[in-house]
Design a protein around this motif. Structure first.
Motif, PDB file in Angstrom:
ATOM      1  N   GLY A  47       0.773  -1.288   0.220  1.00  0.00           N
ATOM      2  CA  GLY A  47       0.142  -0.067  -0.047  1.00  0.00           C
ATOM      3  C   GLY A  47       0.849   1.106  -0.054  1.00  0.00           C
ATOM      4  N   GLU A  48       1.937   1.411  -0.817  1.00  0.00           N
ATOM      5  CA  GLU A  48       3.043   2.373  -0.577  1.00  0.00           C
ATOM      6  C   GLU A  48       2.907   3.465  -1.888  1.00  0.00           C
ATOM      7  OE1 GLU A  48       6.665   0.696  -0.308  1.00  0.00           O
ATOM      8  OE2 GLU A  48       6.400   0.093   1.968  1.00  0.00           O
ATOM      9  N   ALA A  49       1.743   3.071  -2.586  1.00  0.00           N
ATOM     10  CA  ALA A  49       1.534   4.013  -3.900  1.00  0.00           C
ATOM     11  C   ALA A  49       0.409   4.899  -3.401  1.00  0.00           C
ATOM     12  CB  ALA A  49       1.271   2.866  -4.946  1.00  0.00           C
ATOM     13  N   SER A  50       0.278   6.071  -4.155  1.00  0.00           N
ATOM     14  CA  SER A  50      -0.701   6.868  -4.138  1.00  0.00           C
ATOM     15  C   SER A  50      -0.894   7.509  -5.289  1.00  0.00           C
ATOM     16  CB  SER A  50      -0.612   7.823  -3.088  1.00  0.00           C
ATOM     17  OG  SER A  50       0.494   8.785  -3.320  1.00  0.00           O
ATOM     18  N   ILE A  51      -2.329   8.210  -5.849  1.00  0.00           N
ATOM     19  CA  ILE A  51      -2.525   8.671  -7.202  1.00  0.00           C
ATOM     20  C   ILE A  51      -1.936  10.250  -6.978  1.00  0.00           C
ATOM     21  CG2 ILE A  51      -4.178   9.426  -8.573  1.00  0.00           C
ATOM     22  CD1 ILE A  51      -3.772   6.687  -9.161  1.00  0.00           C
ATOM     23  N   ALA A  52      -1.025  10.550  -7.934  1.00  0.00           N
ATOM     24  CA  ALA A  52      -0.572  11.887  -8.043  1.00  0.00           C
ATOM     25  C   ALA A  52      -1.344  12.850  -8.478  1.00  0.00           C
ATOM     26  CB  ALA A  52       0.755  11.777  -8.883  1.00  0.00           C
ATOM     27  N   GLY A  53      -1.277  14.186  -8.498  1.00  0.00           N
ATOM     28  CA  GLY A  53      -2.128  15.095  -8.991  1.00  0.00           C
ATOM     29  C   GLY A  53      -2.024  15.316 -10.484  1.00  0.00           C
ATOM     30  N   SER A  54      -0.888  15.083 -11.084  1.00  0.00           N
ATOM     31  CA  SER A  54      -0.525  15.583 -12.252  1.00  0.00           C
ATOM     32  C   SER A  54      -0.808  14.188 -13.318  1.00  0.00           C
ATOM     33  CB  SER A  54       1.177  16.028 -12.639  1.00  0.00           C
ATOM     34  OG  SER A  54       1.650  14.628 -12.375  1.00  0.00           O
ATOM     35  N   VAL A  55      -1.363  14.519 -14.553  1.00  0.00           N
ATOM     36  CA  VAL A  55      -1.508  13.631 -15.704  1.00  0.00           C
ATOM     37  C   VAL A  55      -0.465  12.719 -15.629  1.00  0.00           C
ATOM     38  CG1 VAL A  55      -2.162  13.315 -17.885  1.00  0.00           C
ATOM     39  CG2 VAL A  55      -2.935  15.187 -16.724  1.00  0.00           C
ATOM     40  N   ARG A  56       0.708  13.119 -15.866  1.00  0.00           N
ATOM     41  CA  ARG A  56       1.841  12.135 -15.927  1.00  0.00           C
ATOM     42  C   ARG A  56       2.001  11.334 -14.715  1.00  0.00           C
ATOM     43  NH1 ARG A  56       7.611  14.615 -17.475  1.00  0.00           N
ATOM     44  NH2 ARG A  56       6.537  14.994 -19.391  1.00  0.00           N
ATOM     45  N   GLY A  57       1.916  11.951 -13.502  1.00  0.00           N
ATOM     46  CA  GLY A  57       2.166  11.005 -12.161  1.00  0.00           C
ATOM     47  C   GLY A  57       0.824   9.849 -12.238  1.00  0.00           C
ATOM     48  N   ARG A  58      -0.541  10.396 -12.627  1.00  0.00           N
ATOM     49  CA  ARG A  58      -1.484   9.563 -12.558  1.00  0.00           C
ATOM     50  C   ARG A  58      -1.118   8.361 -13.513  1.00  0.00           C
ATOM     51  NH1 ARG A  58      -5.689  13.268 -14.218  1.00  0.00           N
ATOM     52  NH2 ARG A  58      -5.251  14.347 -12.244  1.00  0.00           N
ATOM     53  N   TYR A  59      -0.789   8.502 -14.734  1.00  0.00           N
ATOM     54  CA  TYR A  59      -0.612   7.465 -15.532  1.00  0.00           C
ATOM     55  C   TYR A  59       0.408   6.612 -15.187  1.00  0.00           C
ATOM     56  CZ  TYR A  59      -3.262   8.864 -19.790  1.00  0.00           C
ATOM     57  OH  TYR A  59      -4.453   8.939 -20.724  1.00  0.00           O
ATOM     58  N   ALA A  60       1.422   6.928 -14.299  1.00  0.00           N
ATOM     59  CA  ALA A  60       2.703   6.368 -13.850  1.00  0.00           C
ATOM     60  C   ALA A  60       2.167   5.307 -12.924  1.00  0.00           C
ATOM     61  CB  ALA A  60       3.802   7.216 -13.371  1.00  0.00           C
ATOM     62  N   VAL A  61       1.411   5.682 -12.188  1.00  0.00           N
ATOM     63  CA  VAL A  61       0.722   4.630 -10.942  1.00  0.00           C
ATOM     64  C   VAL A  61      -0.013   3.591 -11.691  1.00  0.00           C
ATOM     65  CG1 VAL A  61      -0.558   4.640  -9.079  1.00  0.00           C
ATOM     66  CG2 VAL A  61       1.109   6.450  -9.088  1.00  0.00           C
ATOM     67  N   LEU A  62      -1.021   4.025 -12.527  1.00  0.00           N
ATOM     68  CA  LEU A  62      -1.921   3.216 -12.949  1.00  0.00           C
ATOM     69  C   LEU A  62      -1.209   2.288 -14.203  1.00  0.00           C
ATOM     70  CD1 LEU A  62      -4.748   5.762 -14.040  1.00  0.00           C
ATOM     71  CD2 LEU A  62      -5.039   3.977 -12.233  1.00  0.00           C
ATOM     72  N   ARG A  63      -0.003   2.563 -14.799  1.00  0.00           N
ATOM     73  CA  ARG A  63       0.752   1.518 -15.581  1.00  0.00           C
ATOM     74  C   ARG A  63       1.357   0.553 -14.690  1.00  0.00           C
ATOM     75  NH1 ARG A  63       2.121   3.021 -20.919  1.00  0.00           N
ATOM     76  NH2 ARG A  63       1.248   5.046 -21.635  1.00  0.00           N
ATOM     77  N   ALA A  64       1.607   1.326 -13.451  1.00  0.00           N
ATOM     78  CA  ALA A  64       2.486   0.297 -12.607  1.00  0.00           C
ATOM     79  C   ALA A  64       1.361  -0.787 -11.915  1.00  0.00           C
ATOM     80  CB  ALA A  64       3.020   1.066 -11.318  1.00  0.00           C
ATOM     81  N   CYS A  65       0.022  -0.411 -11.733  1.00  0.00           N
ATOM     82  CA  CYS A  65      -0.870  -1.252 -11.543  1.00  0.00           C
ATOM     83  C   CYS A  65      -1.169  -2.300 -12.463  1.00  0.00           C
ATOM     84  CB  CYS A  65      -2.369  -0.603 -11.062  1.00  0.00           C
ATOM     85  SG  CYS A  65      -2.196   0.015  -9.504  1.00  0.00           S
ATOM     86  N   ASP A  66      -1.072  -1.896 -13.651  1.00  0.00           N
ATOM     87  CA  ASP A  66      -1.225  -2.759 -14.724  1.00  0.00           C
ATOM     88  C   ASP A  66      -0.201  -3.797 -14.967  1.00  0.00           C
ATOM     89  OD1 ASP A  66      -2.017  -4.205 -17.299  1.00  0.00           O
ATOM     90  OD2 ASP A  66      -1.075  -2.739 -18.403  1.00  0.00           O
ATOM     91  N   GLU A  67       1.155  -3.173 -15.020  1.00  0.00           N
ATOM     92  CA  GLU A  67       2.341  -4.093 -15.238  1.00  0.00           C
ATOM     93  C   GLU A  67       2.567  -5.280 -13.908  1.00  0.00           C
ATOM     94  OE1 GLU A  67       4.818  -1.413 -15.833  1.00  0.00           O
ATOM     95  OE2 GLU A  67       4.138  -0.740 -17.913  1.00  0.00           O
ATOM     96  N   GLY A  68       2.085  -4.453 -12.735  1.00  0.00           N
ATOM     97  CA  GLY A  68       2.256  -5.222 -11.573  1.00  0.00           C
ATOM     98  C   GLY A  68       1.439  -6.525 -11.333  1.00  0.00           C
ATOM     99  N   GLN A  69       0.445  -6.430 -11.961  1.00  0.00           N
ATOM    100  CA  GLN A  69      -0.713  -7.418 -11.963  1.00  0.00           C
ATOM    101  C   GLN A  69      -0.420  -8.457 -12.795  1.00  0.00           C
ATOM    102  OE1 GLN A  69      -4.851  -6.688 -10.188  1.00  0.00           O
ATOM    103  NE2 GLN A  69      -4.355  -4.521 -11.124  1.00  0.00           N
ATOM    104  N   ARG A  70       0.014  -8.093 -14.067  1.00  0.00           N
ATOM    105  CA  ARG A  70       0.371  -8.999 -14.937  1.00  0.00           C
ATOM    106  C   ARG A  70       1.748  -9.593 -15.577  1.00  0.00           C
ATOM    107  NH1 ARG A  70       1.326  -6.534 -20.171  1.00  0.00           N
ATOM    108  NH2 ARG A  70       1.400  -4.243 -20.049  1.00  0.00           N
ATOM    109  N   SER A  71       2.632  -8.932 -14.518  1.00  0.00           N
ATOM    110  CA  SER A  71       3.968  -9.494 -14.856  1.00  0.00           C
ATOM    111  C   SER A  71       4.278 -11.062 -14.400  1.00  0.00           C
ATOM    112  CB  SER A  71       4.980  -8.648 -13.531  1.00  0.00           C
ATOM    113  OG  SER A  71       4.739  -8.988 -12.381  1.00  0.00           O
ATOM    114  N   LEU A  72       5.485 -11.359 -14.858  1.00  0.00           N
ATOM    115  CA  LEU A  72       5.846 -12.974 -14.480  1.00  0.00           C
ATOM    116  C   LEU A  72       5.955 -13.001 -13.180  1.00  0.00           C
ATOM    117  CD1 LEU A  72       8.168 -13.604 -17.382  1.00  0.00           C
ATOM    118  CD2 LEU A  72       5.994 -14.385 -17.034  1.00  0.00           C
TER     119      LEU A  72
END
Length: 223
Positions: A47-72
């Motif tokens: 639980g060490e992630a949080s949604i950032a206020g900027s568009v770039r930061g928001r995308y970074a967290v959401l991409r990590a959620c995607d990659e973090g769930q489907r990685s090997l």
């Protein structure tokens, strides 16, 4: 005059505090995006992630959620651990949607998270919303397509329509057709849906798709 100075100081301190919080969120998002698959997964699990206020930061967290769930790395983790990460990512995606309701990537992360949590009705609804909000964006269509093909048995009528629309888009794109051809060879259950969309292609696009299928079969050791 003195009161005005005090109010000015208070306002400056308040702005400094807000700026510090904003910077911390942005920095955390940047760090998360630079982590390895294992690092992203573990930070999400804790639980060490949080949604950032900027568009770039928001995308970074959401991409990590995607990659973090489907990685090997995620695939070899226990079911309770993966459900914990899915629940965390669902919460983060909902926070992102509270800020930007039309964000296709956030709806997609909601869909992926619900799939891991076993809520297939919510999975299909979120998948459809992601397609609705990002119907012409090839990069997110590729992610939705991959997710839907792998969960083909859980698709309802809405989910199948979403898969069909994304398939049609990708078959007509230079990058997308390779992904569709690969998944056509790998997933027998998805072939009927893919062929249904391929029938609507121009003769040139059909030839390109069939060529990519042959390449995929050779690469994967198929027929």
């Amino acid at each position: 005059m003195r009161t005005g100075k005090i109010l000015g100081i208070v306002a400056c301190l308040a702005l400094t505090g807000v700026s510090s919080v904003f910077f911390a969120e942005e920095y955390q998002a940047f760090r998360l995006s630079r982590e390895t698959d294992r690092g992203q997964y573990e930070r999400l699990a804790l639980g060490e992630a949080s949604i950032a206020g900027s568009v770039r930061g928001r995308y970074a967290v959401l991409r990590a959620c995607d990659e973090g769930q489907r990685s090997l790395f995620a695939e070899v983790q226990s079911t309770p651990s993966r459900r914990m990460v899915a629940a965390e990512c669902l919460s983060l995606a909902r926070q992102a949607l509270a800020q930007a309701p039309t964000l296709s990537l956030a709806h997609y992360v909601v869909a992926r998270s619900h799939l891991h949590l076993g809520d297939f009705d919510a999975f299909n609804r979120a998948l459809g919303l992601s397609q609705q909000m990002g119907a012409t964006e090839g990069w997110i269509a590729q992610r939705r397509f991959d997710l839907a093909v792998g969960a083909n048995e859980h698709l309802d009528a809405l989910g199948r329509r979403t898969l069909g629309r994304d398939t049609g888009l990708l078959l007509r794109s230079i990058d997308g057709v390779d992904l569709v051809a690969d998944r056509y060879v790998q997933f027998e259950t998805a072939r009927e849906a893919i062929l249904r969309e391929a029938e609507n292609l121009s003769a040139g696009d059909q030839r390109r798709f069939l060529s990519r299928v042959r390449d995929a079969q050779q690469w994967l050791g198929g027929e």
